[in-house]
Design a protein around this motif. Structure first.
Motif, PDB file in Angstrom:
ATOM      1  N   GLN A   8       0.810  -1.059   0.014  1.00  0.00           N
ATOM      2  CA  GLN A   8      -0.055   0.012  -0.098  1.00  0.00           C
ATOM      3  C   GLN A   8       0.971   1.220  -0.057  1.00  0.00           C
ATOM      4  N   VAL A  11       2.223   1.853  -3.625  1.00  0.00           N
ATOM      5  CA  VAL A  11       1.146   2.348  -4.490  1.00  0.00           C
ATOM      6  C   VAL A  11       1.021   3.656  -4.334  1.00  0.00           C
ATOM      7  N   THR A  12       0.858   4.217  -3.033  1.00  0.00           N
ATOM      8  CA  THR A  12       0.459   5.620  -2.579  1.00  0.00           C
ATOM      9  C   THR A  12       1.954   6.126  -2.930  1.00  0.00           C
ATOM     10  N   VAL A  14       3.721   5.814  -5.743  1.00  0.00           N
ATOM     11  CA  VAL A  14       3.952   5.870  -7.258  1.00  0.00           C
ATOM     12  C   VAL A  14       2.613   6.615  -7.561  1.00  0.00           C
ATOM     13  N   LEU A  15       1.420   6.834  -7.021  1.00  0.00           N
ATOM     14  CA  LEU A  15       0.458   7.850  -6.996  1.00  0.00           C
ATOM     15  C   LEU A  15       0.810   9.452  -6.874  1.00  0.00           C
ATOM     16  N   VAL A  16       1.531   9.413  -5.898  1.00  0.00           N
ATOM     17  CA  VAL A  16       1.916  10.928  -5.660  1.00  0.00           C
ATOM     18  C   VAL A  16       3.128  11.129  -6.665  1.00  0.00           C
ATOM     19  N   LEU A  18       3.166  10.238  -9.547  1.00  0.00           N
ATOM     20  CA  LEU A  18       2.411  10.308 -10.983  1.00  0.00           C
ATOM     21  C   LEU A  18       1.583  11.901 -10.968  1.00  0.00           C
ATOM     22  N   PHE A  19       1.103  12.241  -9.725  1.00  0.00           N
ATOM     23  CA  PHE A  19       0.443  13.459  -9.629  1.00  0.00           C
ATOM     24  C   PHE A  19       1.350  14.566  -9.787  1.00  0.00           C
TER      25      PHE A  19
END
Length: 123
Positions: A8, A11-12, A14-16, A18-19
């Protein structure tokens, strides 16, 4: 359980990332379009200076929060910071349609003492 938490967290992260990349792509695309845009806007080549200042001011908030966490741990009420950002964003969203409705591309603008006239737009 520990592997799930690590997954988790990954994933967090990676998402940050990408943002953040999406934000920089939009800023950089604006810089690429500037030579085309400045011919038509009343600001002309002052626009890059305005953008530079606004982008630099965008870094003040994260730096202030980081310093507050570092110098006074536990004293910063993040809920108030989040609400202040939301209120400021809401005020900006309410102002955009008003500016759009008041925009006049040629002649006297709604701001007293300003005159928006470019030979490319106006007869």
């Amino acid at each position: 359980m520990a592997a799930s938490v690590m997954g988790q967290a990954m994933v967090t992260h990676v998402l940050v990332a990408l943002f953040g990349m999406g934000s920089w792509v939009s800023v950089n695309s604006l810089w690429v379009e500037l030579p085309v845009v400045v011919k038509w806007l009343p600001e002309g080549w002052n626009l890059p200076a305005y953008l530079s200042v606004l982008i630099a001011l965008g870094n003040v908030g994260p730096i202030a929060v980081t310093l507050a966490h570092r110098l006074a741990p536990g004293r910063l009420k993040e809920r108030w910071v989040i609400h202040a950002i939301q209120v400021g964003s809401g005020m900006g969203q309410q102002g955009e349609p008003r500016v759009t409705a008041a925009w006049r591309p040629c002649g006297q603008s709604w701001v007293p003492g300003t005159y928006l006239s470019h030979s490319q737009w106006c007869p």
